[in-house]
Design a protein around this motif. Structure first.
Motif, PDB file in Angstrom:
ATOM      1  N   GLU A  82       0.838  -1.196   0.000  1.00 49.17           N
ATOM      2  CA  GLU A  82       0.000   0.000   0.000  1.00 49.17           C
ATOM      3  C   GLU A  82       0.873   1.246   0.000  1.00 49.17           C
ATOM      4  O   GLU A  82       1.950   1.277   0.584  1.00 49.17           O
ATOM      5  N   THR A  83       0.420   2.274  -0.704  1.00 42.64           N
ATOM      6  CA  THR A  83       1.051   3.584  -0.649  1.00 42.64           C
ATOM      7  C   THR A  83      -0.067   4.610  -0.794  1.00 42.64           C
ATOM      8  O   THR A  83      -1.208   4.331  -0.452  1.00 42.64           O
ATOM      9  N   GLY A  84       0.247   5.786  -1.280  1.00 44.71           N
ATOM     10  CA  GLY A  84      -0.807   6.780  -1.441  1.00 44.71           C
ATOM     11  C   GLY A  84      -0.245   8.134  -1.791  1.00 44.71           C
ATOM     12  O   GLY A  84       0.954   8.296  -2.026  1.00 44.71           O
ATOM     13  N   MET A  85      -1.134   9.103  -1.855  1.00 44.95           N
ATOM     14  CA  MET A  85      -0.757  10.503  -2.027  1.00 44.95           C
ATOM     15  C   MET A  85      -1.121  11.252  -0.762  1.00 44.95           C
ATOM     16  O   MET A  85      -2.141  10.972  -0.126  1.00 44.95           O
ATOM     17  N   MET A  86      -0.275  12.222  -0.433  1.00 40.68           N
ATOM     18  CA  MET A  86      -0.546  13.072   0.720  1.00 40.68           C
ATOM     19  C   MET A  86      -0.340  14.530   0.333  1.00 40.68           C
ATOM     20  O   MET A  86       0.563  14.849  -0.451  1.00 40.68           O
ATOM     21  N   VAL A  87      -1.168  15.383   0.878  1.00 38.16           N
ATOM     22  CA  VAL A  87      -0.962  16.820   0.777  1.00 38.16           C
ATOM     23  C   VAL A  87      -0.505  17.285   2.149  1.00 38.16           C
ATOM     24  O   VAL A  87      -1.168  17.022   3.161  1.00 38.16           O
ATOM     25  N   MET A  88       0.657  17.925   2.203  1.00 38.00           N
ATOM     26  CA  MET A  88       1.179  18.410   3.481  1.00 38.00           C
ATOM     27  C   MET A  88       1.611  19.862   3.346  1.00 38.00           C
ATOM     28  O   MET A  88       1.953  20.328   2.247  1.00 38.00           O
ATOM     29  N   LYS A  89       1.569  20.565   4.431  1.00 32.71           N
ATOM     30  CA  LYS A  89       2.105  21.926   4.458  1.00 32.71           C
ATOM     31  C   LYS A  89       3.602  21.844   4.701  1.00 32.71           C
ATOM     32  O   LYS A  89       4.049  21.190   5.651  1.00 32.71           O
ATOM     33  N   MET A  90       4.379  22.467   3.853  1.00 28.42           N
ATOM     34  CA  MET A  90       5.828  22.306   3.896  1.00 28.42           C
ATOM     35  C   MET A  90       6.468  23.126   5.017  1.00 28.42           C
ATOM     36  O   MET A  90       6.033  24.232   5.329  1.00 28.42           O
ATOM     37  N   ASP A  91       7.510  22.532   5.605  1.00 30.77           N
ATOM     38  CA  ASP A  91       8.374  23.257   6.533  1.00 30.77           C
ATOM     39  C   ASP A  91       9.805  23.117   6.023  1.00 30.77           C
ATOM     40  O   ASP A  91      10.026  22.693   4.887  1.00 30.77           O
ATOM     41  N   GLU A  92      10.783  23.446   6.846  1.00 28.49           N
ATOM     42  CA  GLU A  92      12.177  23.445   6.375  1.00 28.49           C
ATOM     43  C   GLU A  92      12.802  22.055   6.345  1.00 28.49           C
ATOM     44  O   GLU A  92      13.910  21.882   5.843  1.00 28.49           O
ATOM     45  N   GLY A  93      12.102  21.038   6.855  1.00 29.46           N
ATOM     46  CA  GLY A  93      12.623  19.680   6.798  1.00 29.46           C
ATOM     47  C   GLY A  93      12.306  19.016   5.462  1.00 29.46           C
ATOM     48  O   GLY A  93      11.621  19.585   4.604  1.00 29.46           O
ATOM     49  N   LEU A  94      12.821  17.807   5.287  1.00 28.48           N
ATOM     50  CA  LEU A  94      12.573  17.047   4.065  1.00 28.48           C
ATOM     51  C   LEU A  94      11.294  16.235   4.226  1.00 28.48           C
ATOM     52  O   LEU A  94      11.292  15.187   4.899  1.00 28.48           O
ATOM     53  N   ASP A  95      10.193  16.718   3.662  1.00 31.92           N
ATOM     54  CA  ASP A  95       8.900  16.034   3.725  1.00 31.92           C
ATOM     55  C   ASP A  95       8.470  15.759   5.163  1.00 31.92           C
ATOM     56  O   ASP A  95       7.925  14.697   5.476  1.00 31.92           O
ATOM     57  N   THR A  96       8.705  16.732   6.034  1.00 34.74           N
ATOM     58  CA  THR A  96       8.414  16.542   7.457  1.00 34.74           C
ATOM     59  C   THR A  96       7.217  17.355   7.936  1.00 34.74           C
ATOM     60  O   THR A  96       6.845  17.265   9.109  1.00 34.74           O
ATOM     61  N   VAL A 135       0.433  16.976   7.837  1.00 35.61           N
ATOM     62  CA  VAL A 135      -0.356  16.422   6.736  1.00 35.61           C
ATOM     63  C   VAL A 135      -1.778  16.978   6.767  1.00 35.61           C
ATOM     64  O   VAL A 135      -2.406  17.071   7.826  1.00 35.61           O
ATOM     65  N   ALA A 136      -2.269  17.327   5.564  1.00 33.39           N
ATOM     66  CA  ALA A 136      -3.622  17.865   5.448  1.00 33.39           C
ATOM     67  C   ALA A 136      -4.605  16.819   4.940  1.00 33.39           C
ATOM     68  O   ALA A 136      -5.722  16.714   5.443  1.00 33.39           O
ATOM     69  N   MET A 137      -4.219  16.064   3.926  1.00 38.62           N
ATOM     70  CA  MET A 137      -5.124  15.071   3.334  1.00 38.62           C
ATOM     71  C   MET A 137      -4.347  13.858   2.855  1.00 38.62           C
ATOM     72  O   MET A 137      -3.182  13.971   2.471  1.00 38.62           O
ATOM     73  N   THR A 138      -5.018  12.709   2.835  1.00 40.06           N
ATOM     74  CA  THR A 138      -4.409  11.447   2.421  1.00 40.06           C
ATOM     75  C   THR A 138      -5.368  10.659   1.533  1.00 40.06           C
ATOM     76  O   THR A 138      -6.568  10.641   1.793  1.00 40.06           O
ATOM     77  N   ASP A 183       1.265   6.318 -12.689  1.00 40.34           N
ATOM     78  CA  ASP A 183       0.091   6.844 -13.383  1.00 40.34           C
ATOM     79  C   ASP A 183      -1.134   6.911 -12.468  1.00 40.34           C
ATOM     80  O   ASP A 183      -1.925   7.857 -12.539  1.00 40.34           O
ATOM     81  N   VAL A 184      -1.282   5.899 -11.601  1.00 44.45           N
ATOM     82  CA  VAL A 184      -2.399   5.914 -10.655  1.00 44.45           C
ATOM     83  C   VAL A 184      -2.242   7.078  -9.676  1.00 44.45           C
ATOM     84  O   VAL A 184      -3.194   7.831  -9.411  1.00 44.45           O
ATOM     85  N   LEU A 185      -1.034   7.250  -9.139  1.00 46.57           N
ATOM     86  CA  LEU A 185      -0.802   8.299  -8.151  1.00 46.57           C
ATOM     87  C   LEU A 185      -0.868   9.689  -8.770  1.00 46.57           C
ATOM     88  O   LEU A 185      -1.258  10.657  -8.102  1.00 46.57           O
ATOM     89  N   LYS A 186      -0.492   9.798 -10.029  1.00 43.17           N
ATOM     90  CA  LYS A 186      -0.588  11.086 -10.732  1.00 43.17           C
ATOM     91  C   LYS A 186      -2.034  11.576 -10.730  1.00 43.17           C
ATOM     92  O   LYS A 186      -2.306  12.745 -10.418  1.00 43.17           O
ATOM     93  N   GLU A 187      -2.958  10.699 -11.069  1.00 41.09           N
ATOM     94  CA  GLU A 187      -4.378  11.072 -11.085  1.00 41.09           C
ATOM     95  C   GLU A 187      -4.912  11.278  -9.670  1.00 41.09           C
ATOM     96  O   GLU A 187      -5.667  12.228  -9.405  1.00 41.09           O
ATOM     97  N   THR A 188      -4.533  10.392  -8.767  1.00 40.20           N
ATOM     98  CA  THR A 188      -4.982  10.498  -7.386  1.00 40.20           C
ATOM     99  C   THR A 188      -4.525  11.817  -6.775  1.00 40.20           C
ATOM    100  O   THR A 188      -5.295  12.511  -6.093  1.00 40.20           O
ATOM    101  N   GLY A 189      -3.258  12.161  -7.021  1.00 44.39           N
ATOM    102  CA  GLY A 189      -2.698  13.381  -6.453  1.00 44.39           C
ATOM    103  C   GLY A 189      -3.351  14.638  -6.983  1.00 44.39           C
ATOM    104  O   GLY A 189      -3.541  15.616  -6.238  1.00 44.39           O
TER     105      GLY A 189
END
Length: 311
Positions: free
Chosen positions: A133-147, A150-153, A169-175
């Motif tokens: 399993e994996t997924g797409m996430m929308v997060m608000k960025m800070d100065e860390g690397l993907d740290t 998270v807003a949505m999953t 291709d699946v994640l492109k559409e999902t994102g």
């Protein structure tokens, strides 16, 4: 009321999100992308990134700075007076003045279930690790690397034979859909942010050339995941002697198979190869300079006798 957005992205993976945001009625005030790179067979032509080309088709200004560390670039970014910046596989680190250069902040579309697979190659690493399993996430960025919080999953299953390209291709559409949903919530003041846990954090480092070669000493499960995770790009490979000298052959698809033998041993006339534990059957390959082909077609012009041991 639509948001004023800056979009920051480079590869094909990012294009869908740019187009979806524009299609949802948001005002894209500028697009940032990596500078044109040499491409073509001879590498002589400078080619604009997929996002660059998509932005031009939308009639949006495109900026291609090599760095965002300079004060002039940071001032030009802030002068856009955007509500937010959307970042999807951009390729440059964003310094603090950029992260704070919009009214509501920078939001990243990331292709993993954070904190697992922070970093550059989350799609390939998830498959190569055997994740289901994996997924797409929308997060608000800070100065860390993907740290950032998270807003949505949106979760996506990784099926047993799914390749990196198929998951891309699946994640492109999902994102794309998820980011539109997130910006709708942001516009309404209803976007909730949840801090990431540190437990379970892993790093998806960039795929290096020296790790793309198949190691036949690995278990069949690992070899299978390695092949599909790197397909179609950059591609797992092995050497096969098809003429007078060894030739590099890209392995695009395989399946788990019965059989055992010395690691790398060809077990039959159907490209079943022994691994450190078990075996895999190659089903799609690509010779250097050629096109992808089914194994059955490949074998018409390439003789690999039973008992041959691949290095």
């Amino acid at each position: 009321m639509a948001l004023r957005l800056i979009f920051m992205g480079t590869p094909d993976f990012s294009v869908g999100t740019l187009q979806a945001l524009a299609g949802a009625g948001h005002e894209i005030v500028a697009v940032y992308s990596q500078p044109p790179r040499p491409a073509g067979r001879r590498g002589l032509e400078l080619t604009k990134s997929p996002v660059h080309q998509a932005a031009e088709a939308l009639g949006v200004e495109v900026r291609t700075p090599k760095s965002l560390k300079g004060e002039d670039e940071q001032a030009a970014f802030a002068a856009l007076e955007a509500d937010a910046a959307i970042v999807v596989a951009y390729g440059l680190l964003l310094p603090k003045p950029i992260l704070e250069g919009t009214r509501l902040g920078c939001f990243n579309g990331h292709a993993s279930l954070l904190p697992r697979w922070r970093g550059a190659a989350p799609i390939q690493r998830a498959i190569m690790a055997g994740d289901t399993e994996t997924g797409m996430m929308v997060m608000k960025m800070d100065e860390g690397l993907d740290t950032g919080p998270v807003a949505m999953t949106s979760r996506v299953a990784i099926t047993p034979d799914m390749t990196g390209g198929e998951l891309h291709d699946v994640l492109k559409e999902t994102g794309a859909s998820l980011m539109v949903e997130a910006m709708d919530a942001l516009e309404k003041g209803a976007l909730t942010l949840t801090p990431q846990p540190e437990e379970g954090a892993t790093y998806a480092r960039k795929i290096l050339k020296d790790e793309t070669r198949v190691d036949w000493n690995s278990p069949a499960r690992a070899v299978h995941d390695h092949i599909r995770g790197l397909s179609p790009f950059p591609g797992a490979w092995c050497e096969m002697t098809l003429g007078s000298k060894p030739e590099r052959v890209k392995l695009l698809r395989a399946e788990r198979a019965d059989g055992k033998g010395a690691p790398g041993e060809v077990l039959d006339d159907a490209l079943t190869i022994a691994c450190g534990d078990g075996a895999v059957r190659l089903t799609e390959v690509q010779r250097a300079g050629g096109k992808p082909m089914r194994a059955v077609d490949f074998l018409r012009g390439a003789k690999l006798g039973k008992g041959t041991v691949l290095p």
